[in-house]
Design an enzyme around this catalytic site. Structure first.
Site, PDB file in Angstrom:
ATOM      1  N   MET A   1       2.155  14.174 -49.244  1.00 17.60           N
ATOM      2  CA  MET A   1       1.473  15.393 -49.709  1.00 17.60           C
ATOM      3  C   MET A   1       0.465  15.825 -48.641  1.00 17.60           C
ATOM      4  O   MET A   1      -0.493  16.556 -48.939  1.00 17.60           O
ATOM      5  CB  MET A   1       0.791  15.144 -51.053  1.00 17.60           C
ATOM      6  CG  MET A   1       1.812  14.778 -52.144  1.00 17.60           C
ATOM      7  SD  MET A   1       1.253  15.135 -53.827  1.00 17.60           S
ATOM      8  CE  MET A   1      -0.157  14.063 -53.956  1.00 17.60           C
TER       9      MET A   1
ATOM     10  N   LEU B   1      -2.845  13.409 -43.894  1.00 15.72           N
ATOM     11  CA  LEU B   1      -2.296  12.142 -43.407  1.00 15.72           C
ATOM     12  C   LEU B   1      -3.386  11.182 -42.943  1.00 15.72           C
ATOM     13  O   LEU B   1      -4.350  11.569 -42.313  1.00 15.72           O
ATOM     14  CB  LEU B   1      -1.329  12.417 -42.247  1.00 15.72           C
ATOM     15  CG  LEU B   1      -0.160  13.350 -42.565  1.00 15.72           C
ATOM     16  CD1 LEU B   1       0.739  13.495 -41.345  1.00 15.72           C
ATOM     17  CD2 LEU B   1       0.644  12.851 -43.766  1.00 15.72           C
TER      18      LEU B   1
ATOM     19  N   HIS C   1       0.037   6.720 -44.115  1.00 15.83           N
ATOM     20  CA  HIS C   1       1.199   7.594 -43.865  1.00 15.83           C
ATOM     21  C   HIS C   1       1.768   7.322 -42.469  1.00 15.83           C
ATOM     22  O   HIS C   1       2.988   7.274 -42.276  1.00 15.83           O
ATOM     23  CB  HIS C   1       0.794   9.073 -43.920  1.00 15.83           C
ATOM     24  CG  HIS C   1       0.277   9.537 -45.238  1.00 15.83           C
ATOM     25  ND1 HIS C   1      -1.006   9.978 -45.421  1.00 15.83           N
ATOM     26  CD2 HIS C   1       0.896   9.659 -46.437  1.00 15.83           C
ATOM     27  CE1 HIS C   1      -1.169  10.341 -46.680  1.00 15.83           C
ATOM     28  NE2 HIS C   1      -0.040  10.160 -47.320  1.00 15.83           N
TER      29      HIS C   1
ATOM     30  N   GLN D   1       3.399   0.871 -50.335  1.00 16.64           N
ATOM     31  CA  GLN D   1       3.223  -0.102 -51.413  1.00 16.64           C
ATOM     32  C   GLN D   1       1.960   0.154 -52.241  1.00 16.64           C
ATOM     33  O   GLN D   1       1.837  -0.359 -53.341  1.00 16.64           O
ATOM     34  CB  GLN D   1       3.170  -1.500 -50.758  1.00 16.64           C
ATOM     35  CG  GLN D   1       2.799  -2.657 -51.641  1.00 16.64           C
ATOM     36  CD  GLN D   1       3.911  -3.034 -52.606  1.00 16.64           C
ATOM     37  OE1 GLN D   1       5.024  -2.526 -52.516  1.00 16.64           O
ATOM     38  NE2 GLN D   1       3.604  -3.910 -53.529  1.00 16.64           N
TER      39      GLN D   1
ATOM     40  N   VAL E   1      -1.873  -0.169 -45.957  1.00 23.44           N
ATOM     41  CA  VAL E   1      -2.729  -0.196 -44.763  1.00 23.44           C
ATOM     42  C   VAL E   1      -4.168  -0.088 -45.245  1.00 23.44           C
ATOM     43  O   VAL E   1      -4.488   0.756 -46.090  1.00 23.44           O
ATOM     44  CB  VAL E   1      -2.375   0.953 -43.799  1.00 23.44           C
ATOM     45  CG1 VAL E   1      -3.301   0.951 -42.590  1.00 23.44           C
ATOM     46  CG2 VAL E   1      -0.925   0.835 -43.357  1.00 23.44           C
TER      47      VAL E   1
ATOM     48  N   MET F   1      -6.209   2.487 -47.705  1.00 19.80           N
ATOM     49  CA  MET F   1      -6.285   3.884 -47.259  1.00 19.80           C
ATOM     50  C   MET F   1      -5.648   4.802 -48.300  1.00 19.80           C
ATOM     51  O   MET F   1      -4.603   4.472 -48.874  1.00 19.80           O
ATOM     52  CB  MET F   1      -5.568   4.047 -45.922  1.00 19.80           C
ATOM     53  CG  MET F   1      -6.337   3.427 -44.788  1.00 19.80           C
ATOM     54  SD  MET F   1      -5.634   3.905 -43.205  1.00 19.80           S
ATOM     55  CE  MET F   1      -6.662   2.929 -42.111  1.00 19.80           C
TER      56      MET F   1
ATOM     57  N   SER G   1      -5.609   9.341 -49.304  1.00 16.16           N
ATOM     58  CA  SER G   1      -6.133  10.686 -49.018  1.00 16.16           C
ATOM     59  C   SER G   1      -7.345  10.972 -49.897  1.00 16.16           C
ATOM     60  O   SER G   1      -8.226  11.740 -49.528  1.00 16.16           O
ATOM     61  CB  SER G   1      -5.065  11.748 -49.272  1.00 16.16           C
ATOM     62  OG  SER G   1      -3.920  11.458 -48.514  1.00 16.16           O
TER      63      SER G   1
HETATM   64  O1  PAF Z   1       2.993   9.393 -52.676  1.00 21.74           O
HETATM   65  C1  PAF Z   1       2.942  10.635 -52.529  1.00 21.74           C
HETATM   66  O2  PAF Z   1       2.292  11.153 -51.615  1.00 21.74           O
HETATM   67  C2  PAF Z   1       3.677  11.535 -53.503  1.00 21.74           C
HETATM   68  O3  PAF Z   1       3.658  11.021 -54.788  1.00 21.74           O
HETATM   69  C3  PAF Z   1       5.121  11.851 -53.056  1.00 21.74           C
HETATM   70  C4  PAF Z   1       5.988  10.607 -53.012  1.00 21.74           C
HETATM   71  C5  PAF Z   1       5.101  12.506 -51.684  1.00 21.74           C
HETATM   72  C6  PAF Z   1       5.759  12.831 -54.047  1.00 21.74           C
HETATM   73  O4  PAF Z   1       5.039  14.020 -54.127  1.00 21.74           O
END
Ligand code: PAF
Length: 285
Positions: free
Chosen positions: A34, A37, A41, A152, A180, A188, A190
């Site tokens: 989403m 980052l 990510h 995870q 991480v 970590m 967002s």
């Molecule tokens: O983990 C996430 O960032 C979200 O739930 C995903 C898997 C991108 C789905 O919107």
């Protein structure tokens, strides 16, 4: 060899690019995000870069996985920064659809993975996994990659994704990468960006409680009630964290256990300054 970096917003264009790459013998990796980052990510992107010839990252803040009154409107959106990091890392394409592209007028189908969506996160966020399962299946159809990478930290989400892939015969291999952590141990996320400096210090009690449980288990404690009580006590001693749940489940499931007799996940959710934070660890390998 450097490859061109491209941002795509249309599902049909995205799908065509994947099919062409695969026809040319390239293995494609997908990292659904989403945006906003962070190192977690980027570790998924790095896993894909290491294992696949082409890496696609999706950036889509999915409205259907947020409940009423949740943070959809305020969710951090840092598109320019995200794109710069992905380009520099060697990512091939970013798929950043609009809400209208993802959910055109008349869209009604919802994916329900059944019982595993109900406990833990499902209690506080009853429709959350409908939204996650639906958007992940749509992304896997729009970006039919060879492998897809998930973190995870969202333990129950990884179970939901594996279940939908297995039940609905999705050919993409689902890969789960480790959590991480920041240097002090905090997972970590967002949403960590929402915390004030003092909230950030209080939130550390969550990962520290997992460390405490690991130490107690290593010292021989296998009784879940005692482990649970000590974790809660340690979090409450710090203050500022409202614990939503601390659950001990058999690894790979959401089934509660009372004794640690095999691989067990400790999963927790807590609220600090109105920000929900998740963390987990495995014990009893
Ligand atoms: O983990 C996430 O960032 C979200 O739930 C995903 C898997 C991108 C789905 O919107």
């Amino acid at each position: 060899m450097s490859i061109d970096f491209k941002v795509v917003t249309r599902a049909a264009e995205m799908r065509q690019a994947i099919v062409h790459a695969q026809q040319a013998g390239k293995a494609v990796g997908l990292v659904p995000t989403m945006g906003a980052l962070h190192g977690g990510h980027l570790s998924l992107v790095d896993a894909s870069l290491a294992e696949c010839d082409r890496t696609v990252v999706t950036i889509f803040v999915n409205p259907t996985q947020f409940g009423p009154g949740e943070d959809f409107d305020h969710y951090p959106r840092t598109m320019e920064q995200d794109l710069a990091q992905l380009r520099e890392r060697g990512c091939w394409m970013v798929f950043a659809p609009t809400v209208e592209e993802m959910y055109p007028a008349g869209h009604e189908t919802i994916v329900d993975v059944g019982s595993i969506r109900k406990p833990l996160e499902g209690v506080a966020r009853p429709r959350h996994f409908f939204g996650v399962a639906t958007v992940v299946l749509k992304l896997l159809n729009m970006v039919p990659a060879d492998r897809a990478y998930f973190g995870q930290k969202d333990y129950q989400q990884t179970l939901v994704v594996r279940k939908l892939a297995s039940d609905l015969n999705v050919p993409t291999e689902i890969c789960v990468c480790p959590i991480v952590r920041e240097a002090d141990g905090m997972a970590m996320s967002s949403r960590n960006a929402y915390l004030s400096p003092s909230g950030r210090r209080q939130a550390l009690a969550l990962s520290q409680s997992l460390e405490l449980a690991k130490e107690m288990f290593t010292a021989g404690e296998t009784d879940v009630a005692r482990l649970h009580a000590k974790m809660l006590e340690s979090i409450q001693a710090v203050g500022g964290v409202e614990v939503e749940y601390i659950a001990f489940v058999a690894a790979g499931t959401v089934d509660l256990v009372q004794q640690i007799e095999g691989p067990t996940m400790i999963v927790l959710a807590g609220r600090v300054e109105n920000t929900r934070l998740l963390d987990n660890c495995q014990i009893g390998f």
